[in-house]
Design a protein around this motif. Structure first.
Motif: not given
Length: 210
Positions: A25-39, A197-204
């Motif tokens: 969706a955001y055209n980011f690579r794996n290392f650019q997506v941070s998903m804390p607490g969403l394992d 640039d790191i896309l940080v996922i706040d909640s999902a």
């Protein structure tokens, strides 16, 4: 295995976990997506079919905007972008200069396996895309970024043993990507840092029903 396909107004994604959907969706690579607490969300795969209005054929960028809306509506996704200093490998030109050839026609690209090795044979590739390929296929422990200064496209063949195989059960004939890029391409991978640039996922949330 994640699979993206499109035909006219119809787009289909199969086997995507939440991280994969966000990357698309955001055209980011794996290392650019941070998903804390969403394992837990990363262990669930989804198949998505999207159909644009009749008579239209959305581009991949247009579909990405549609997917961003879907993630916000169905997954209640909230995210923000942060600039972070990240450890990387910089792809640079080696001391003897690059061993690259001009692109050729007709263009073809072949990805394959040769024993324990992975290889890429292509008639036309940018250094940016080559850096991406190294991360995905040879699994270095850091992102790879292009700092060669080479702006064209090139014909090349690169073959090496994925780093995870070397780390797990190395064999005498293994060829590290660090050695391969020097011997085969006249390039070099150097440890460095870069602001990314790191896309940080706040909640999902788990997705709502169709």
């Amino acid at each position: 295995v994640m699979d993206f396909s499109s035909s006219g107004p119809r787009v289909r994604l199969e086997g995507y976990n939440l991280r994969g959907l966000i990357m698309e969706a955001y055209n980011f690579r794996n290392f650019q997506v941070s998903m804390p607490g969403l394992d837990e969300q990363e262990n669930t795969n989804y198949d998505i079919v999207a159909i644009a209005p009749e008579g239209t054929a959305p581009t991949r960028d247009e579909f990405r905007r549609m997917l961003q809306t879907l993630l916000a509506d169905r997954f209640q996704l909230k995210a923000h972008i942060e600039k972070r200093q990240v450890q990387v490998y910089a792809l640079v030109v080696g001391k003897g200069g690059p061993k690259l050839r001009p692109p050729s026609e007709p263009r073809h690209e072949l990805h394959g396996v040769n024993g324990r090795n992975q290889f890429l044979e292509t008639d036309s590739i940018t250094m940016y895309d080559l850096a991406d390929y190294m991360l995905g296929s040879f699994a270095t422990d850091r992102p790879v970024i292009d700092r060669t200064g080479l702006t064209g496209t090139y014909k090349l063949r690169i073959e090496a043993t994925p780093e995870y195989r070397i780390g797990r059960n190395s064999q005498p004939g293994d060829l590290s990507i660090f050695t391969a890029v020097q011997e085969q391409l006249g390039l070099k991978l150097e440890p460095s840092t870069a602001p990314l640039d790191i896309l940080v996922i706040d909640s999902a949330q788990k997705p709502s029903e169709n």
